[in-house]
Write an enzyme that holds these catalytic residues in place. Structure first.
Site, PDB file in Angstrom:
ATOM      1  N   ASP A 185       0.259  -1.502   0.169  1.00  0.00           N
ATOM      2  CA  ASP A 185       0.022   0.046  -0.016  1.00  0.00           C
ATOM      3  C   ASP A 185       1.070   1.204   0.082  1.00  0.00           C
ATOM      4  O   ASP A 185       1.363   1.565   1.024  1.00  0.00           O
ATOM      5  CB  ASP A 185      -0.856   0.274   1.151  1.00  0.00           C
ATOM      6  N   ASP A 189      -2.773   4.516   2.235  1.00  0.00           N
ATOM      7  CA  ASP A 189      -4.890   4.638   2.428  1.00  0.00           C
ATOM      8  C   ASP A 189      -5.639   3.774   2.749  1.00  0.00           C
ATOM      9  O   ASP A 189      -6.746   3.374   2.621  1.00  0.00           O
ATOM     10  CB  ASP A 189      -5.320   5.449   1.183  1.00  0.00           C
ATOM     11  N   TYR A 191      -5.892   0.925   1.136  1.00  0.00           N
ATOM     12  CA  TYR A 191      -6.247   0.317  -0.045  1.00  0.00           C
ATOM     13  C   TYR A 191      -5.228  -0.215  -0.921  1.00  0.00           C
ATOM     14  O   TYR A 191      -4.083   0.469  -1.543  1.00  0.00           O
ATOM     15  CB  TYR A 191      -7.458   0.980  -0.708  1.00  0.00           C
ATOM     16  N   ASP A 206      -7.642  -0.258  -5.531  1.00  0.00           N
ATOM     17  CA  ASP A 206      -7.003   1.441  -5.717  1.00  0.00           C
ATOM     18  C   ASP A 206      -7.286   1.942  -6.917  1.00  0.00           C
ATOM     19  O   ASP A 206      -6.492   0.493  -7.440  1.00  0.00           O
ATOM     20  CB  ASP A 206      -5.699   1.252  -4.557  1.00  0.00           C
ATOM     21  N   ASP A 209      -2.484   4.129  -6.629  1.00  0.00           N
ATOM     22  CA  ASP A 209      -1.645   4.193  -5.118  1.00  0.00           C
ATOM     23  C   ASP A 209      -0.557   4.691  -4.781  1.00  0.00           C
ATOM     24  O   ASP A 209       0.444   4.411  -4.055  1.00  0.00           O
ATOM     25  CB  ASP A 209      -1.287   2.174  -5.090  1.00  0.00           C
ATOM     26  N   ASP A 211      -1.735   8.419  -4.249  1.00  0.00           N
ATOM     27  CA  ASP A 211      -2.020   9.310  -4.478  1.00  0.00           C
ATOM     28  C   ASP A 211      -3.082   8.419  -2.954  1.00  0.00           C
ATOM     29  O   ASP A 211      -3.869   8.278  -3.161  1.00  0.00           O
ATOM     30  CB  ASP A 211      -2.638  10.046  -5.077  1.00  0.00           C
ATOM     31  N   VAL A 214      -6.920   9.574  -3.256  1.00  0.00           N
ATOM     32  CA  VAL A 214      -8.329   8.695  -3.959  1.00  0.00           C
ATOM     33  C   VAL A 214      -8.205   7.024  -3.270  1.00  0.00           C
ATOM     34  O   VAL A 214      -7.261   6.618  -3.873  1.00  0.00           O
ATOM     35  CB  VAL A 214      -7.797   8.365  -5.225  1.00  0.00           C
ATOM     36  N   ILE A 234     -15.897   6.131 -12.983  1.00  0.00           N
ATOM     37  CA  ILE A 234     -16.630   7.168 -13.530  1.00  0.00           C
ATOM     38  C   ILE A 234     -16.751   8.628 -13.336  1.00  0.00           C
ATOM     39  O   ILE A 234     -16.119   8.778 -12.082  1.00  0.00           O
ATOM     40  CB  ILE A 234     -18.636   7.299 -12.732  1.00  0.00           C
ATOM     41  N   SER A 264     -13.970 -16.513  10.081  1.00  0.00           N
ATOM     42  CA  SER A 264     -13.347 -16.796   8.996  1.00  0.00           C
ATOM     43  C   SER A 264     -14.716 -17.139   8.391  1.00  0.00           C
ATOM     44  O   SER A 264     -14.564 -17.267   6.955  1.00  0.00           O
ATOM     45  CB  SER A 264     -12.912 -18.593   9.484  1.00  0.00           C
TER      46      SER A 264
END
Length: 587
Positions: A185, A189, A191, A206, A209, A211, A214, A234, A264
Site C-alpha cells: 500500500d 490509504d 487500499y 485502489d 496507489d 495518492d 484517491v 466514473i 472465518s
C-alpha cells in the site's frame, strides 16, 4: 513481492503462515497455549502423510515416487515446488521407512514428533489404533528411525523468521495479517493494487496507489472532472453538455458501501477438497495454492458479503456487494471485508481499526456485524492457565450474554465515531450448529473416501483431542454439549436483539437479522440438494460457497422487504453508465 529473491525467501514463511491461519480458523484459544500450535502441526502432518500414502496406492507406486509426484503437482510460483522437493530430500527417507514398515500416518507423525502427547493428554489419532499396544508400536517405529534428522531438526526449535535477512519481511507480512491492512500500500490509504495479502480481494481496488486522497468509497472530488477520486470508474464530463458524469449519473442516487466485520465464515475460509483427494489429484488441483496461501486460506473475493466474482458452483445468486453494485453502479469497488480467522466479539477491537471510512469525506456504509461462531465455539478461556485446556469444560469458555453486550457496545461506539452520518449497521445472529453433526458425522471425509476409513465423526474427535476443533461444542458426539452450545448461541442472538431495541446511535440506524440457515437448507432441498452439500467438505464446519451465496440472497430479499432504505435508491442511470464506461475498470 517486489523481487524474485524476496519471493524465494518468503515462500517457506508463507507456508508457516498458512499453518497459522489454519490454526486460527479452527480454534481461537489463549495465545499463550502451546497445545494449539502443536495441534495444528500434528493435523498438517497427518494430512500430508495420508495423501502421500494414498497417492502411492492410487498409482501403484513407491512412497518415494508418491512424494515426488505430490511435489510435481505443486506450482512453481512462490517456489512452492522447489520447497517441496527440498523437504522430501530432508525428511523423506524417514517417512518412507515408516510407511514401508506398515505404520499409518498417526504413528509416523508421532514418531517424528510432529504430533506430541503431553502429560495427561489422551492419545490423539485420526485412524483406528494399531492392534498392538500403542507404546509398543511407537517404540518399534522409533527404532526404525533411531538417528532421524527430522526429529533432531524439530527439536532444535528452528524458526525461519529468526534469520537476520528474513526478520524485516517476516515482520511486515505478520503485521499485514495481524492488523488486516494491505501488505502493499504505497500511499497508506488502506487500499491496494495488489490482490492478496489483504489487498483488493479484501477491499476495493485502489485506482491510484500514489495518492492517499484517491480510494473507493469517498465522495467525488469536484465531481471527478479531472480524475476518478473514488475509483468507481466514473469520471470526466459529457462533451455534449459539459456536465460531469459523476454529477449526472450519481448525484442523489444515495451511493453507499458494504463493510463486513466477520470471522472465518465471512472471510470464506476454504480448503479445496482436491488438495486431499489422491484419486482426483493433478497439476490443476493446486493452481490456486499460491493465492490461497497469501490470503490466509480465505477466499474473500468469493464471499457471500463482499465477493466480486460470481459463484463457481453454477448458481445464479450474487454476493451482497454485487447486488448493491447492480442496484447502483456508482457503488463500484466500495466493499471492505474486515474479517479474520478466529475472530470473535472479544478480539474484534484488535483489527477493527483497519476499517477505512472518513466521516466527512466518504459515502455512508452498510456494516454487517457477523461474528457467528467463535463466541460459543472457542471463546476466551476463563480457566487458570496452569490448568491444561483439554481438562476444561468448553461451556465456561463461551461468551456470556453480559460480556457480549459489553463487547458489541464497544464495537458500536467505535463505528459511531467513524461512520459517515446516514450509515446502517446490521447485527447478524448466531446459527444453531447442531445440523453439522446431524448431517455429517457418519459420512466419509475426503481423506477417507478412498479406503472408507475416515468419517467426519473421527475427524471431529481427532481435532477435538488436539484442541484445534473449529467448534468443540457442536462437533462432538456429546449430544448434551451440542444442545448447551445451541442454547448459548440462542442467548447471544437474543442479546444482539436486545441491543438493537434498546440502543440508539447518531450516525447509523441499527438492525438485527437472524442467521437463517434452516431457511437455506429448505431452499436447497427444494432444488434437489442435500444439507451436507452446504458445508465445507475439508473442515466440516464452515458454510461453503453455495451456502454463502444463498445466505446473501436471503439477506438481500429480507432487507428489501423490511428495510429498503438501507439499500439506497435504484439508480435509473445504470444502463447509461454501462454504455459510457463499460465495466467501470473491473476490480
Amino acid at each position: 513481492m517486489s523481487s524474485p529473491w524476496k519471493a524465494l525467501l518468503a515462500a517457506p514463511l508463507l507456508l508457516l503462515l498458512t499453518l497459522h491461519s489454519w490454526a486460527s480458523a479452527v480454534s481461537y484459544i489463549d495465545q499463550h497455549s502451546t497445545s494449539h500450535s502443536n495441534g495444528h502441526t500434528c493435523v498438517g502432518c497427518v494430512l500430508v502423510v495420508s495423501v502421500v500414502e494414498q497417492l502411492a496406492q492410487v498409482h501403484n507406486s513407491t512412497i518415494q515416487a508418491s512424494m515426488e509426484r505430490l511435489c510435481s503437482y505443486l506450482p512453481k510460483k512462490l517456489f512452492l515446488q522447489t520447497t517441496c522437493y527440498l523437504m522430501v530430500h530432508k525428511f523423506g527417507s524417514d517417512i518412507i521407512k515408516l510407511l514401508e514398515a506398515g505404520m499409518n500416518a498417526d504413528v509416523v507423525c508421532h514418531t517424528l514428533e510432529f504430533c506430541k502427547q503431553n502429560t495427561g493428554q489422551p492419545q490423539c489419532h485420526l485412524y483406528p489404533l494399531p492392534k498392538e499396544p500403542w507404546k509398543f508400536t511407537l517404540e518399534k517405529a522409533r527404532q526404525i528411525v533411531k538417528k532421524s534428522s527430522t526429529v533432531q531438526y524439530l527439536r532444535s526449535g528452528s524458526d525461519i523468521c529468526s534469520l537476520p535477512f528474513l526478520a524485516k519481511i517476516c515482520q511486515k507480512i505478520k503485521l499485514s495479517i495481524t492488523n488486516s491492512v494491505p501488505y502493499k500500500d504505497m500511499d497508506s490509504d488502506k487500499y491496494s493494487v495488489f490482490p492478496t495479502l489483504r489487498g483488493y480481494h479484501w477491499r476495493g481496488r485502489d485506482c491510484d496507489d500514489s495518492d492517499k486522497t484517491v480510494y473507493p468509497g469517498r465522495r467525488p472530488d469536484n465531481w471527478d472532472i479531472h480524475q476518478d477520486s473514488n475509483c468507481n470508474g466514473i469520471w470526466g464530463k459529457d462533451p455534449k453538455d459539459g456536465i460531469p458524469y459523476e454529477k449526472k449519473f450519481c448525484e442523489g442516487s444515495q451511493p453507499r458501501g458494504i463493510i463486513l466485520l466477520g470471522d472465518s465464515a465471512g472471510a470464506h475460509f476454504h480448503i479445496p477438497p482436491e488438495w486431499l483427494t489422491a484419486s482426483q489429484m493433478s497439476v490443476n488441483s493446486f493452481f490456486s495454492l499460491p493465492m490461497a496461501i497469501t490470503n490466509e486460506l480465505d477466499w474473500p473475493q468469493r464471499s457471500g458479503v463482499t465477493g466480486f466474482l460470481d459463484s463457481t458452483s453454477r448458481i445464479e445468486e450474487k454476493s451482497i456487494y454485487l447486488h448493491l453494485r447492480r442496484r447502483n453502479h456508482c457503488n463500484h469497488r466500495d466493499y471492505q471485508n474486515i474479517s479474520r480467522n478466529g475472530a470473535s466479539s472479544h478480539n474484534l477491537e484488535e483489527f477493527i481499526k483497519s476499517l477505512s471510512r472518513n466521516q466527512l469525506l466518504d459515502h455512508p456504509a452498510i456494516v454487517i456485524y457477523a461474528m457467528i461462531g467463535n463466541d460459543v465455539c472457542n471463546g476466551t478461556p476463563d480457566h487458570p492457565r496452569s490448568l491444561p485446556v483439554w481438562q476444561t469444560d468448553p461451556v465456561p469458555r463461551m461468551t456470556t450474554p453480559e460480556k457480549l453486550y459489553s463487547n458489541v457496545m464497544q464495537t458500536l461506539k467505535y463505528l459511531n465515531s467513524h461512520l459517515p452520518n446516514g450509515s446502517h449497521v446490521i447485527l447478524y445472529g448466531l446459527p444453531d450448529g447442531t445440523f453439522l453433526w446431524d448431517n455429517l458425522h457418519n459420512r466419509y471425509h475426503p481423506l477417507g473416501q478412498l479406503n472408507k476409513d475416515v468419517t467426519y465423526a473421527q475427524l471431529y474427535s481427532f481435532l477435538g483431542c488436539l484442541q484445534v476443533s473449529p467448534c468443540s461444542g457442536w462437533l462432538t458426539s456429546n449430544k448434551t454439549l451440542r444442545t448447551l452450545t445451541s442454547e448459548r448461541a440462542e442467548q447471544l442472538s437474543n442479546t444482539l436483539k436486545k441491543i438493537v431495541t434498546s440502543e440508539k446511535f447518531t450516525n447509523f440506524n441499527l438492525f438485527y437479522m437472524d442467521f437463517a440457515f434452516q431457511e437455506i437448507i429448505e431452499e436447497w432441498w427444494r432444488r434437489g440438494g442435500q444439507p451436507w452439500q452446504l458445508i465445507e467438505p475439508v473442515d466440516g464446519f464452515h458454510p461453503n460457497e453455495v451456502a454463502s451465496f444463498l445466505l446473501a440472497e436471503n439477506f438481500w430479499k429480507k432487507v428489501q422487504l423490511q428495510w429498503p432504505q438501507v439499500l439506497g435508491k435504484e439508480n435509473p442511470f445504470n444502463s447509461q453508465i454501462e454504455q459510457v464506461f463499460g465495466d467501470q475498470g473491473g476490480h
